[in-house]
Design a protein around this motif. Structure first.
Motif, PDB file in Angstrom:
ATOM      1  N   ARG A   3       0.963  -0.918   0.330  1.00 24.76           N
ATOM      2  CA  ARG A   3       0.186   0.249  -0.010  1.00 24.76           C
ATOM      3  C   ARG A   3       1.048   1.388   0.045  1.00 24.76           C
ATOM      4  O   ARG A   3       2.161   1.460   0.417  1.00 24.76           O
ATOM      5  CB  ARG A   3      -0.843   0.219   1.232  1.00 24.76           C
ATOM      6  CG  ARG A   3      -1.566  -1.161   1.758  1.00 24.76           C
ATOM      7  CD  ARG A   3      -2.903  -1.730   2.646  1.00 24.76           C
ATOM      8  NE  ARG A   3      -3.465  -2.551   2.615  1.00 24.76           N
ATOM      9  CZ  ARG A   3      -3.012  -3.410   3.815  1.00 24.76           C
ATOM     10  NH1 ARG A   3      -2.198  -2.362   4.886  1.00 24.76           N
ATOM     11  NH2 ARG A   3      -3.161  -4.446   4.711  1.00 24.76           N
ATOM     12  N   PRO A   4       0.636   2.350  -0.572  1.00 22.23           N
ATOM     13  CA  PRO A   4      -0.567   2.522  -1.709  1.00 22.23           C
ATOM     14  C   PRO A   4      -0.698   1.551  -3.061  1.00 22.23           C
ATOM     15  O   PRO A   4       0.408   1.711  -3.660  1.00 22.23           O
ATOM     16  CB  PRO A   4      -0.923   3.915  -2.516  1.00 22.23           C
ATOM     17  CG  PRO A   4       1.025   4.809  -1.862  1.00 22.23           C
ATOM     18  CD  PRO A   4       1.186   3.805  -0.564  1.00 22.23           C
ATOM     19  N   ASP A   5      -1.322   0.969  -3.378  1.00 26.36           N
ATOM     20  CA  ASP A   5      -1.630   0.452  -4.859  1.00 26.36           C
ATOM     21  C   ASP A   5      -1.582   1.226  -5.519  1.00 26.36           C
ATOM     22  O   ASP A   5      -1.463   2.942  -6.032  1.00 26.36           O
ATOM     23  CB  ASP A   5      -2.622  -0.683  -5.034  1.00 26.36           C
ATOM     24  CG  ASP A   5      -4.024  -0.187  -4.377  1.00 26.36           C
ATOM     25  OD1 ASP A   5      -4.457   0.392  -5.960  1.00 26.36           O
ATOM     26  OD2 ASP A   5      -4.353  -1.151  -4.223  1.00 26.36           O
TER      27      ASP A   5
ATOM     28  N   ASP B 143      -4.474   3.392  -6.052  1.00 26.34           N
ATOM     29  CA  ASP B 143      -4.330   4.557  -5.183  1.00 26.34           C
ATOM     30  C   ASP B 143      -3.265   6.088  -6.314  1.00 26.34           C
ATOM     31  O   ASP B 143      -2.066   5.964  -6.784  1.00 26.34           O
ATOM     32  CB  ASP B 143      -3.406   4.749  -4.392  1.00 26.34           C
ATOM     33  CG  ASP B 143      -3.575   5.420  -3.029  1.00 26.34           C
ATOM     34  OD1 ASP B 143      -3.761   6.857  -3.909  1.00 26.34           O
ATOM     35  OD2 ASP B 143      -3.683   5.274  -1.969  1.00 26.34           O
TER      36      ASP B 143
ATOM     37  N   GLU C 289      -2.162   8.310  -5.590  1.00 21.36           N
ATOM     38  CA  GLU C 289      -0.744   8.951  -4.498  1.00 21.36           C
ATOM     39  C   GLU C 289       0.827   7.674  -5.073  1.00 21.36           C
ATOM     40  O   GLU C 289       2.314   7.992  -5.327  1.00 21.36           O
ATOM     41  CB  GLU C 289      -0.334   8.179  -3.159  1.00 21.36           C
ATOM     42  CG  GLU C 289       0.757   8.140  -2.301  1.00 21.36           C
ATOM     43  CD  GLU C 289       1.355   9.865  -1.940  1.00 21.36           C
ATOM     44  OE1 GLU C 289       2.614  10.133  -1.945  1.00 21.36           O
ATOM     45  OE2 GLU C 289       0.413  10.878  -2.844  1.00 21.36           O
ATOM     46  N   ARG C 290       0.327   6.830  -5.458  1.00 22.85           N
ATOM     47  CA  ARG C 290       1.702   5.738  -5.791  1.00 22.85           C
ATOM     48  C   ARG C 290       2.281   5.961  -6.997  1.00 22.85           C
ATOM     49  O   ARG C 290       2.911   5.991  -7.022  1.00 22.85           O
ATOM     50  CB  ARG C 290       1.209   3.867  -6.171  1.00 22.85           C
ATOM     51  CG  ARG C 290       1.346   3.102  -6.694  1.00 22.85           C
ATOM     52  CD  ARG C 290       3.262   2.862  -5.884  1.00 22.85           C
ATOM     53  NE  ARG C 290       2.752   1.601  -4.712  1.00 22.85           N
ATOM     54  CZ  ARG C 290       3.733   1.986  -3.663  1.00 22.85           C
ATOM     55  NH1 ARG C 290       5.229   2.171  -4.377  1.00 22.85           N
ATOM     56  NH2 ARG C 290       3.246   0.803  -2.626  1.00 22.85           N
TER      57      ARG C 290
ATOM     58  N   TRP D  63      -7.337  -6.652  -4.059  1.00 21.16           N
ATOM     59  CA  TRP D  63      -7.474  -6.029  -5.604  1.00 21.16           C
ATOM     60  C   TRP D  63      -9.220  -6.774  -6.053  1.00 21.16           C
ATOM     61  O   TRP D  63      -9.106  -7.710  -6.385  1.00 21.16           O
ATOM     62  CB  TRP D  63      -6.239  -6.585  -6.903  1.00 21.16           C
ATOM     63  CG  TRP D  63      -6.279  -5.705  -7.743  1.00 21.16           C
ATOM     64  CD1 TRP D  63      -6.818  -5.966  -9.848  1.00 21.16           C
ATOM     65  CD2 TRP D  63      -5.239  -4.649  -7.899  1.00 21.16           C
ATOM     66  NE1 TRP D  63      -6.669  -4.893 -10.113  1.00 21.16           N
ATOM     67  CE2 TRP D  63      -5.687  -3.995  -9.803  1.00 21.16           C
ATOM     68  CE3 TRP D  63      -4.458  -3.597  -7.396  1.00 21.16           C
ATOM     69  CZ2 TRP D  63      -5.505  -3.308 -10.319  1.00 21.16           C
ATOM     70  CZ3 TRP D  63      -4.048  -2.441  -7.746  1.00 21.16           C
ATOM     71  CH2 TRP D  63      -4.173  -2.044  -9.522  1.00 21.16           C
TER      72      TRP D  63
ATOM     73  N   HIS E 142     -10.514  -1.594  -9.466  1.00 17.72           N
ATOM     74  CA  HIS E 142      -9.670  -1.049  -9.094  1.00 17.72           C
ATOM     75  C   HIS E 142      -8.412  -0.888 -10.872  1.00 17.72           C
ATOM     76  O   HIS E 142      -7.813  -0.109 -11.008  1.00 17.72           O
ATOM     77  CB  HIS E 142      -8.246  -2.796  -9.009  1.00 17.72           C
ATOM     78  CG  HIS E 142      -8.574  -1.848  -7.427  1.00 17.72           C
ATOM     79  ND1 HIS E 142      -9.493  -2.378  -6.694  1.00 17.72           N
ATOM     80  CD2 HIS E 142      -7.856  -1.199  -6.199  1.00 17.72           C
ATOM     81  CE1 HIS E 142      -9.753  -2.234  -5.606  1.00 17.72           C
ATOM     82  NE2 HIS E 142      -8.703  -1.306  -5.678  1.00 17.72           N
TER      83      HIS E 142
ATOM     84  N   GLN F 202      -3.688   5.275 -14.604  1.00 22.27           N
ATOM     85  CA  GLN F 202      -2.116   5.838 -13.758  1.00 22.27           C
ATOM     86  C   GLN F 202      -0.565   5.470 -14.828  1.00 22.27           C
ATOM     87  O   GLN F 202      -0.049   6.366 -14.977  1.00 22.27           O
ATOM     88  CB  GLN F 202      -2.087   5.141 -12.901  1.00 22.27           C
ATOM     89  CG  GLN F 202      -3.679   6.192 -11.792  1.00 22.27           C
ATOM     90  CD  GLN F 202      -3.346   6.472 -10.122  1.00 22.27           C
ATOM     91  OE1 GLN F 202      -3.627   7.047  -9.855  1.00 22.27           O
ATOM     92  NE2 GLN F 202      -2.916   5.470  -9.660  1.00 22.27           N
TER      93      GLN F 202
END
Length: 406
Positions: free
Chosen positions: A105-107, A110, A112-113, A148, A152, A159
């Protein structure tokens, strides 16, 4: 450490600093003098590669202060250390008392990854040696499979598309090729090279590829030649090789086998365990589940355990390591007329949790390796890391690579 492949490619060898993690910039800089420089001196080389792990808080410090980033680069130069690759798999907390599933995490669903990985890319451009042609970053294989869901997939795909675009932009502005390698790992959405083809082939390109971890490859019982052919056919380049070996128990249900395995079922890291079965691999997410619990593995066939064991110094009998898989993988990637990988990172992050006991060094280890001065379970990993790098150096030399300082 640098080597020249017969085709002229410069191959960089480093060790990963997640073995002695720090969560602030002062701690990272302290690592350079406490570990990095002593390892270099132990090996007797002028320059040593580090696969830096920079936790999110460290990145924040570096990006908030350009002078801090320049000081880090100056520290590296002054100590004879260089960085061409970053380990971007753990986000933070890798030195915690319990890491386990938190490392995923984060995956990649997300945002943030993505932000973390691009920030690593920006920092890497400032740390790359002046003569380095490209840099690499390893990252997690999308996420842990149990977390997952179908929802997702679309955010992750968007991304990855943005990651490729931004890496192309950064590479174009700096003149250095930056690549991210997704690292197949047991239990994840991408746990094998077949999964990598299924999940990542559409995103493959000059900036996105695979980080091949030889320990993970062995735990999943993949044949290195078939795995590499599969990746090549899908256009997935090996961005980085993590030189690592897994734990093996040939007779896991014998009294001796169980006694030997139990100390490796420790509480900090996840140790996925695999056993061949009639209908494919039998899988447990951690060694303690394989040994006991409501549904242990039968133990009728050998186990391979995701526990990174020191290279060239396998565990004492009745246990062993998948060192032969690593040797074969190195030969396939670097033993031919062309170098198929140029960044190699030794990644035995388990030194702090290795059970105490005698080392079993490879009989053909070099003199430097035999006298490196560390034992399994020792609190100071300098000698052990030097031994692993020296073992890898010997393997590369056997493949015809010449050690060089340029």
């Amino acid at each position: 450490m640098r080597f020249r492949h017969p085709d002229g490619t410069t191959v960089h060898l480093a060790y990963c600093t997640n073995v002695h993690p720090a969560e602030d910039l002062a701690g990272v800089r302290d690592q350079l003098g406490r570990y990095g420089e002593p390892v270099r001196e132990r090996l007797g080389v002028d320059r040593l590669g580090l696969g830096l792990w920079l936790a999110r808080p460290v990145l924040d410090e570096l990006l908030a202060d350009g002078a801090a980033l320049r000081r880090l680069r100056a520290d590296l130069d002054a100590r004879g250390l260089e960085v061409v690759t970053l380990n971007g798999f753990p986000y933070r907390g890798f030195g915690g008392a319990v890491v386990k599933h938190r490392v995923y995490r984060p995956d990649w669903a997300d945002p943030e990854r993505l932000r973390y990985t691009l920030d690593l890319a920006r920092v890497l451009t400032e740390l790359l040696p002046d003569d380095a042609r490209r840099g690499s970053i390893s990252t997690l294989p999308l996420g842990w499979r149990a977390d997952w869901t179908p929802r997702h997939a679309d955010p992750a795909r968007r991304q990855l598309d943005r990651l490729a675009r931004e890496l192309a932009r950064i590479s174009g502005s700096t003149g250095r090729l930056l690549r991210v390698g997704f690292e197949p790992e047991p239990g994840c959405v991408v746990e094998s090279t077949a999964d990598a083809v299924r999940e990542l082939a559409d995103a493959a390109g000059p900036h996105l590829g695979v980080c091949l971890d030889a320990c993970h490859l062995a735990v999943e019982h993949e044949e290195p030649a078939a795995a590499l052919d599969r990746l090549a056919a899908a256009g997935l380049e090996v961005v980085k090789l993590q030189a690592s070996a897994a734990l093996v128990a040939d007779r896991p249900r014998s009294a001796a086998g169980r006694t030997a395995l139990e100390p490796y079922a420790e509480p900090r890291f996840l140790h996925q365990t695999r056993e061949p079965g009639a209908d494919g691999l039998l899988r447990r997410d951690d060694l303690d589940q394989a040994l006991a619990g409501p549904d242990p593995l039968p133990g009728e066939h050998p186990w391979r355990v995701h526990f990174h064991v020191p290279l060239g110094a396998g565990p004492a009998a009745p246990l062993a390591s998948t060192g032969p898989v690593l040797r074969e993988t190195l030969g396939l990637l670097l033993g031919g007329p062309r170098a198929a990988v140029d960044h190699i990172e030794v990644e035995t992050y388990t030194w702090p949790v290795l059970p105490p006991g005698p080392e079993r060094r490879a009989p053909d280890a070099s003199a430097a390796a035999r006298t490196a001065g560390a034992t399994a379970g020792a609190p100071d990993p300098v000698g052990g890391i030097a031994e692993e790098l020296d073992w890898t150096r010997v393997e590369l030399q056997r493949l015809g690579l010449k050690e060089t300082d340029s």
